[in-house]
Write a protein that holds these residues in place. Structure first.
Motif, PDB file in Angstrom:
ATOM      1  N   ILE A 142      15.856 123.457 -25.011  1.00  0.00           N
ATOM      2  CA  ILE A 142      16.825 124.482 -24.620  1.00  0.00           C
ATOM      3  C   ILE A 142      18.150 124.126 -25.278  1.00  0.00           C
ATOM      4  O   ILE A 142      18.622 122.993 -25.176  1.00  0.00           O
ATOM      5  CB  ILE A 142      16.962 124.608 -23.084  1.00  0.00           C
ATOM      6  N   TRP A 143      18.706 125.121 -26.034  1.00  0.00           N
ATOM      7  CA  TRP A 143      19.980 124.910 -26.726  1.00  0.00           C
ATOM      8  C   TRP A 143      20.951 126.015 -26.350  1.00  0.00           C
ATOM      9  O   TRP A 143      20.568 127.185 -26.266  1.00  0.00           O
ATOM     10  CB  TRP A 143      19.780 124.933 -28.246  1.00  0.00           C
ATOM     11  N   ARG A 144      22.206 125.656 -26.180  1.00  0.00           N
ATOM     12  CA  ARG A 144      23.266 126.642 -25.971  1.00  0.00           C
ATOM     13  C   ARG A 144      23.614 127.307 -27.303  1.00  0.00           C
ATOM     14  O   ARG A 144      23.675 126.628 -28.336  1.00  0.00           O
ATOM     15  CB  ARG A 144      24.498 125.916 -25.410  1.00  0.00           C
ATOM     16  N   VAL A 145      23.798 128.634 -27.326  1.00  0.00           N
ATOM     17  CA  VAL A 145      24.329 129.320 -28.507  1.00  0.00           C
ATOM     18  C   VAL A 145      25.847 129.149 -28.504  1.00  0.00           C
ATOM     19  O   VAL A 145      26.510 129.497 -27.522  1.00  0.00           O
ATOM     20  CB  VAL A 145      23.963 130.816 -28.492  1.00  0.00           C
ATOM     21  N   VAL A 146      26.398 128.606 -29.588  1.00  0.00           N
ATOM     22  CA  VAL A 146      27.830 128.285 -29.605  1.00  0.00           C
ATOM     23  C   VAL A 146      28.682 129.537 -29.375  1.00  0.00           C
ATOM     24  O   VAL A 146      28.508 130.544 -30.049  1.00  0.00           O
ATOM     25  CB  VAL A 146      28.222 127.608 -30.941  1.00  0.00           C
ATOM     26  N   GLY A 147      29.562 129.454 -28.394  1.00  0.00           N
ATOM     27  CA  GLY A 147      30.502 130.546 -28.114  1.00  0.00           C
ATOM     28  C   GLY A 147      29.945 131.629 -27.215  1.00  0.00           C
ATOM     29  O   GLY A 147      30.635 132.601 -26.942  1.00  0.00           O
ATOM     30  N   GLU A 148      28.714 131.488 -26.758  1.00  0.00           N
ATOM     31  CA  GLU A 148      28.103 132.544 -25.954  1.00  0.00           C
ATOM     32  C   GLU A 148      27.497 131.953 -24.678  1.00  0.00           C
ATOM     33  O   GLU A 148      27.108 130.795 -24.638  1.00  0.00           O
ATOM     34  CB  GLU A 148      27.001 133.253 -26.749  1.00  0.00           C
ATOM     35  N   TYR A 149      27.398 132.796 -23.653  1.00  0.00           N
ATOM     36  CA  TYR A 149      26.670 132.406 -22.435  1.00  0.00           C
ATOM     37  C   TYR A 149      25.220 132.814 -22.668  1.00  0.00           C
ATOM     38  O   TYR A 149      24.738 133.807 -22.137  1.00  0.00           O
ATOM     39  CB  TYR A 149      27.264 133.109 -21.220  1.00  0.00           C
ATOM     40  N   ASN A 151      21.221 131.159 -24.476  1.00  0.00           N
ATOM     41  CA  ASN A 151      20.504 130.018 -25.030  1.00  0.00           C
ATOM     42  C   ASN A 151      19.313 130.465 -25.845  1.00  0.00           C
ATOM     43  O   ASN A 151      18.810 131.581 -25.680  1.00  0.00           O
ATOM     44  CB  ASN A 151      20.057 129.046 -23.925  1.00  0.00           C
ATOM     45  N   TYR A 152      18.889 129.616 -26.752  1.00  0.00           N
ATOM     46  CA  TYR A 152      17.583 129.723 -27.397  1.00  0.00           C
ATOM     47  C   TYR A 152      16.734 128.605 -26.843  1.00  0.00           C
ATOM     48  O   TYR A 152      17.196 127.456 -26.772  1.00  0.00           O
ATOM     49  CB  TYR A 152      17.685 129.596 -28.918  1.00  0.00           C
ATOM     50  N   PRO A 192      27.127 139.259 -12.783  1.00  0.00           N
ATOM     51  CA  PRO A 192      28.106 140.290 -12.424  1.00  0.00           C
ATOM     52  C   PRO A 192      29.314 139.683 -11.733  1.00  0.00           C
ATOM     53  O   PRO A 192      29.180 138.750 -10.933  1.00  0.00           O
ATOM     54  CB  PRO A 192      27.341 141.226 -11.482  1.00  0.00           C
ATOM     55  N   ILE A 232      16.288 139.053 -21.956  1.00  0.00           N
ATOM     56  CA  ILE A 232      15.397 138.070 -22.574  1.00  0.00           C
ATOM     57  C   ILE A 232      14.585 138.711 -23.685  1.00  0.00           C
ATOM     58  O   ILE A 232      14.097 139.834 -23.527  1.00  0.00           O
ATOM     59  CB  ILE A 232      14.448 137.470 -21.502  1.00  0.00           C
TER      60      ILE A 232
END
Lengths: 91, 91, 91, 91, 91, 91, 91, 91, 91, 91
Positions: F43-50, F52-53, F12, F79
């Motif tokens: 743990i991977w970051r999803v491109v363009g987003e805050y 993860n997968y 927030p 989640i």
């Protein structure tokens, strides 16, 4: 060139009422000017919702975006645009 | 009393072409008769889709259902109806 | 006037392969003719899908619908059209 | 390597206008620098929405994430990325 | 460069069983070849579904599309691709 | 026993920056401890987003819930958990 | 270890009735065997639908997938699995 | 005890017309018997759709499922059930 | 008479912690009283979420609504109710 | 002329309780007046939700919109209207 435009209005509760009324008045005037000019030939209220379906008649996508983004309520609207073409059965 | 009607057409591939053409011709005639009568004042093609948005002007929900369910293409359509009211800014 | 067009292709399994190939060949030629004419400046494959995102540059909604509805694969496509305008940050 | 990027902007109403303007100015400069560099070859406004569709041309997923996450408006955006490949019909 | 790939398999009931088995065998061999090559480092079954989540490690979007579109089950799959980047907390 | 976990983070805006940074630092340490322990192998970051997968490797549903609900960012995350099984084609 | 499993059944109309009945009988026996074994402690019909919600109690994700994929109706079901944990208020 | 029941009817095109008519006749008789018994106090057509919203008044969930699953059109319907309670403002 | 109830909890961040804890304590007591009474035979945590799936066993829809609307966390919950019937394969 | 109306109520937490109670009281009176007048023949609570399904019996779309938009809770409601017609099997 016609477009169906769906507008859902969400005026935040903490917008001072006076300010909200002033914006709504400008919105009404702006809308009626465009209606008189022929650019906004139809506007209908969706029953039970603070939303409308409208028909716009413009020269181009850019003109439509300019008209919509200048709506006084634009910051408080969710808008979806559907391009329309002549229907082969239309008389 | 106005309604926005969204019609998506899905003609099954195994409908014989002759039969499909005969249904489409009846659909066109039926639609144009209703347009001339004032019951179906607007029909627009959705760009890129075998679908239309239409405005119907009828006396009642029952009349609208009767008109729609008699569309020759009715068995091959997905239809959604949105009741419309007069917009306070409409001129 | 630019439009983003999303096309998903679903060729029915029971379409004879020869006929499918003939349609795909016509689709390719039709697409390349429009690309050369400047009407269809971009076409990209969506990775992992039988789908594309394309940019069309046309004079009007009616022209776009005419171009799309004449695609040889049109009966086997799900198409969604998004009208685009000039972005104020575009150089 | 091309990606279609859809960005929806939601600037919170309680962000002071001066701060919002400063962020938008940095966003514009950042975007135009990337456009000039060839990394961000296209940006189009979605008609009627505070949103854009863009094409990015980058070396890798990591580079794209770095570029996007450094957008001054990143904290106020909803972003979806679609990887694109060469279309077999592209000329 | 990593991608998460979600594959849902729908083999049509009227595909002769022998043909289905032959395709599944080719799929298995193709998948295991790619796993051994390092291009497809992970494949997991989604519990209760005829679906998998996989990780692909490729040089480019084009390479990924080529690998996926050559899956023997490709015509019977619904595929969604999510590009992944290095996570700043990954060790 | 493996699970795919999708985490979307929404911190927030009115959380004081210092407090946010302290939580993120604890999150990073907590995540790296679990990665080192083998419980959180990817743990991977999803491109363009805050977002993860991640892949978790745990003994039971209860253990997974305990690990996830102790994430320092848990109150600010959406989640979704997908149970995974061994794929018959996995080598 | 508990899982909520939602199963929607779609038996194709062209499956010969005799074959359908034979599959349903095997399904019933299979289900009742698992219920007696304690692996499938609950099965409830969703009112008005050819669907059920079930609770499974298994040792692992792999065991659950094995049990579900051996359901005689598995090829005609859409299944969604939700892992459950002990609730802190459960007595 | 009241329930709102939404029924969407999809009669497959390849059902012989005679058989379809026979099922519809049985459906009508069955429905009217239940209406007369007080179990099915309301049934309304959804305008423009082959669908209805109905109110059922039954003793239990089991009774409702029994009544619905015996509808002659049950195999061709998509049904959703919403349990209703007395509204505190109802007179 | 059984119902599956899905409850998602969203406690607003600006609820004072003391007040939140007091509500959660009352919730726990209320839930455990109903569990002991046999009205709420099962409650399970959804792994990774502040949510639960529960089974209620009540005399009527009205009783269920009364029980749910008296949950101390009711104002902070999104609840969906699915009526259940006896499954023909249940032992 | 009948309409099914679905109303979901979301009273903001920061509305002073006294004001909320005053609005709810006016809502109740307004609803009961319309019920007595025959315009609002049915109102049912959706079990587990702060929502209702209602039947309205009005002369026109405009009358329905007027009635709904004058609900004291209208600014805090999400409303969806479904036009109903006489069902051919209704007795």
């Amino acid at each position: 060139m016609l477009f169906l435009v769906h507008m859902i209005v969400n005026i935040p509760r903490d917008l001072p009422e006076e300010q909200a009324n002033e914006i709504k008045l400008r919105e009404k005037n702006y809308s009626q000017d465009l209606q008189r000019s022929g650019k906004w030939p139809h506007i209908w209220r969706v029953v039970g919702e603070y939303a409308n379906y409208s028909i716009f008649d413009v020269e181009s996508n850019d003109e439509l975006h300019t008209l919509l983004s200048q709506l006084p309520l634009f910051p408080f609207m969710e808008i979806k645009v559907t391009p329309l073409a002549k229907h082969p059965s239309a008389i």
